[in-house]
Write an enzyme that holds these catalytic residues in place. Structure first.
Site, PDB file in Angstrom:
ATOM      1  N   ARG A  71     -38.668 -78.657  44.361  1.00 28.87           N
ATOM      2  CA  ARG A  71     -38.022 -79.466  45.402  1.00 28.87           C
ATOM      3  C   ARG A  71     -38.627 -80.859  45.318  1.00 28.87           C
ATOM      4  O   ARG A  71     -39.540 -81.104  44.549  1.00 28.87           O
ATOM      5  CB  ARG A  71     -38.116 -78.834  46.802  1.00 28.87           C
ATOM      6  N   GLY A  72     -38.076 -81.774  46.127  1.00 25.91           N
ATOM      7  CA  GLY A  72     -38.505 -83.173  46.034  1.00 25.91           C
ATOM      8  C   GLY A  72     -37.504 -83.896  45.146  1.00 25.91           C
ATOM      9  O   GLY A  72     -37.192 -83.422  44.042  1.00 25.91           O
ATOM     10  N   ALA A  73     -37.014 -85.057  45.618  1.00 24.59           N
ATOM     11  CA  ALA A  73     -35.876 -85.708  44.970  1.00 24.59           C
ATOM     12  C   ALA A  73     -36.057 -85.951  43.460  1.00 24.59           C
ATOM     13  O   ALA A  73     -35.227 -85.512  42.650  1.00 24.59           O
ATOM     14  CB  ALA A  73     -35.537 -86.998  45.702  1.00 24.59           C
ATOM     15  N   ARG A 100     -28.026 -78.973  45.790  1.00 28.18           N
ATOM     16  CA  ARG A 100     -28.519 -79.596  47.025  1.00 28.18           C
ATOM     17  C   ARG A 100     -27.833 -80.964  47.194  1.00 28.18           C
ATOM     18  O   ARG A 100     -27.772 -81.733  46.241  1.00 28.18           O
ATOM     19  CB  ARG A 100     -30.051 -79.751  46.979  1.00 28.18           C
ATOM     20  N   GLN A 146     -43.908 -78.203  53.823  1.00 25.39           N
ATOM     21  CA  GLN A 146     -44.289 -78.904  52.582  1.00 25.39           C
ATOM     22  C   GLN A 146     -45.608 -79.653  52.745  1.00 25.39           C
ATOM     23  O   GLN A 146     -46.354 -79.819  51.790  1.00 25.39           O
ATOM     24  CB  GLN A 146     -43.194 -79.903  52.172  1.00 25.39           C
ATOM     25  N   ASP A 189     -35.143 -89.397  49.886  1.00 25.49           N
ATOM     26  CA  ASP A 189     -34.158 -88.621  49.116  1.00 25.49           C
ATOM     27  C   ASP A 189     -32.936 -89.444  48.748  1.00 25.49           C
ATOM     28  O   ASP A 189     -32.268 -89.167  47.759  1.00 25.49           O
ATOM     29  CB  ASP A 189     -33.744 -87.375  49.902  1.00 25.49           C
ATOM     30  N   ASN A 207     -34.776 -89.009  54.479  1.00 25.97           N
ATOM     31  CA  ASN A 207     -35.966 -88.284  54.008  1.00 25.97           C
ATOM     32  C   ASN A 207     -36.123 -87.035  54.871  1.00 25.97           C
ATOM     33  O   ASN A 207     -35.327 -86.792  55.791  1.00 25.97           O
ATOM     34  CB  ASN A 207     -37.203 -89.193  54.075  1.00 25.97           C
ATOM     35  N   LYS A 208     -37.138 -86.258  54.578  1.00 24.16           N
ATOM     36  CA  LYS A 208     -37.369 -84.987  55.261  1.00 24.16           C
ATOM     37  C   LYS A 208     -37.253 -85.106  56.772  1.00 24.16           C
ATOM     38  O   LYS A 208     -37.724 -86.079  57.361  1.00 24.16           O
ATOM     39  CB  LYS A 208     -38.760 -84.483  54.854  1.00 24.16           C
TER      40      LYS A 208
HETATM   41  O1  MRU Z   1     -36.459 -80.401  51.017  1.00 22.04           O
HETATM   42  P1  MRU Z   1     -37.382 -81.069  50.054  1.00 22.04           P
HETATM   43  O2  MRU Z   1     -38.751 -80.475  50.022  1.00 22.04           O
HETATM   44  O3  MRU Z   1     -36.775 -81.216  48.685  1.00 22.04           O
HETATM   45  O4  MRU Z   1     -37.534 -82.542  50.649  1.00 22.04           O
HETATM   46  C1  MRU Z   1     -38.371 -83.455  49.985  1.00 22.04           C
HETATM   47  C2  MRU Z   1     -38.524 -84.744  50.679  1.00 22.04           C
HETATM   48  O5  MRU Z   1     -37.920 -84.996  51.703  1.00 22.04           O
HETATM   49  C3  MRU Z   1     -39.374 -85.769  50.003  1.00 22.04           C
HETATM   50  O6  MRU Z   1     -40.015 -86.578  50.937  1.00 22.04           O
HETATM   51  C4  MRU Z   1     -38.495 -86.647  49.096  1.00 22.04           C
HETATM   52  O7  MRU Z   1     -37.738 -85.860  48.242  1.00 22.04           O
HETATM   53  C5  MRU Z   1     -39.283 -87.615  48.309  1.00 22.04           C
HETATM   54  S1  MRU Z   1     -40.214 -86.802  47.077  1.00 22.04           S
HETATM   55  C6  MRU Z   1     -40.962 -87.924  46.060  1.00 22.04           C
END
Ligand code: MRU
Length: 345
Positions: A45-47, A88, A196, A237, A247-248
């Site tokens: 996970r993470g963009a 996603r 996370q 994201d 973002n999250k």
């Molecule tokens: O749902 P996730 O864990 O994929 O969400 C991740 C985030 O919101 C991060 O902050 C974002 O992707 C930036 S990661 C460098």
């Protein structure tokens, strides 16, 4: 040092982020369908990490196409891309990576040499992996210049090595500042419901011996108000042309709290996270995830059965709360319509 993701002859190897921090398990995903499922299930996970993993999934899928007929070959390729695109919706890096792979596909497809085409896609995915680590380091160095010699930094979710091909975006800035000899102390929000922050950010920073204090999400305002936070740094994201940041979930509340307490609020993200095709954050699709993530922690139920649940995975922070956006090409400030366009050119 752990590896978030890796291309191997056997398939795409991912550290299973659902099992961290208690178990460090690597799994091989041998088909593009398995890679797509791994993205959906949050193994990775993470963009930026999602983007690079999807590129590897495409390279893997195309490698396994047996059709010799160009029409069938192309149809299969498009099916692979569509399957990965459906994993996603919010992180634009996923669609950016797929577009990049499509470009390489069509450049080579015209030449008609499918063996060469497969190699070109594999090379591109591997290149994207290395490029992401490099640009995170560059972004880190640029962002570190914004931090004072001694600082207490609050971060949310995980924007670290685990969320990218390596090094991280928000955590990359923190890592670079520490490498430059700055004395940092980090507050990591636990980041309900998927944790996370508690599971991944706390683990990464502890491994790097960067001082970190874990807090629950609802404690952030208290620490800001009592003067114990010098700045907030988060990842993103998707960033719209006007600088609105998805973002999250929980990021927006932090940004409002930061402004209320006159604390700078920084976003660190590569230019692949900029979506200049949309004018504002209202157009960003927000992923809705399973109620189970809210009603349960691992297997344990923490809410009554049958309760109504909402679980948006992201929120949008309006640009007026964002002090600066740190990218690998420079630091953008308001007015973002102009500054972001210049960076993306
Ligand atoms: O749902 P996730 O864990 O994929 O969400 C991740 C985030 O919101 C991060 O902050 C974002 O992707 C930036 S990661 C460098």
């Amino acid at each position: 040092m752990f590896k978030t993701l890796e291309w191997t002859e056997a398939g795409v190897v991912l550290i299973d982020q659902r099992k961290l921090p208690s178990e460090e398990v690597y799994q091989v995903f041998r088909t593009y369908q398995e890679v797509a499922q791994a993205i959906k299930d949050m193994v990775v996970r993470g963009a930026p990490a999602i983007g690079v993993t999807a590129a590897m999934g495409i390279a893997l899928g195309v490698k396994q196409i047996e059709a010799a007929d160009p029409v069938a070959f192309e149809q299969k390729f498009l099916l692979i891309c569509d399957t990965l695109a459906a994993t996603r919706p919010t992180a634009v890096n996923l669609f950016w990576a797929i577009e990049r792979m499509k470009k390489v596909f069509y450049e080579n497809f015209r030449k008609g040499d499918f063996a060469q085409l497969k190699r070109a896609l594999e090379d591109e995915a591997i290149h994207m992996h290395h490029e992401d680590v490099e640009l995170n380091r560059r972004m880190g160095r640029l962002g570190a210049s914004l931090l004072p010699q001694r600082a207490s930094v609050l971060t949310h979710c995980n924007a670290g090595a685990l969320a990218t091909a390596g090094y991280g975006t928000a955590l990359g800035v923190i890592r670079a500042a520490v490498e430059q000899g700055k004395s940092l102390q980090v507050f990591a929000d636990e980041t309900r419901p998927f944790l996370q922050g508690a599971r991944l950010t706390a683990w990464e920073l502890q491994k790097d011996q960067i001082p970190v204090t874990l807090i629950t999400d609802n404690m952030a305002g208290h620490f800001m108000q009592s003067g114990r936070v010098d700045c907030v740094i988060v990842g993103a994201d998707r960033i719209a042309a006007n600088g609105d940041v998805a973002n999250k979930i929980g990021t927006y509340s932090l940004a409002v709290l930061a402004k209320e307490n006159s604390i700078p609020f920084y976003v660190a993200a590569p230019t692949s996270t900029l979506d200049l095709n949309i004018s504002s954050g209202e157009q960003i699709p927000i992923e809705q995830r399973s109620p189970q993530e809210v009603t349960h922690i691992k297997e344990a139920r923490i809410a009554p059965a049958g309760i109504n649940v909402a679980n948006p995975a992201f929120d949008v922070t309006p640009n007026r709360y964002v002090t600066a956006i740190i990218t690998e090409r420079g630091i953008a400030k308001s007015p973002y319509n102009e500054s972001l366009r210049k960076l993306k050119e």
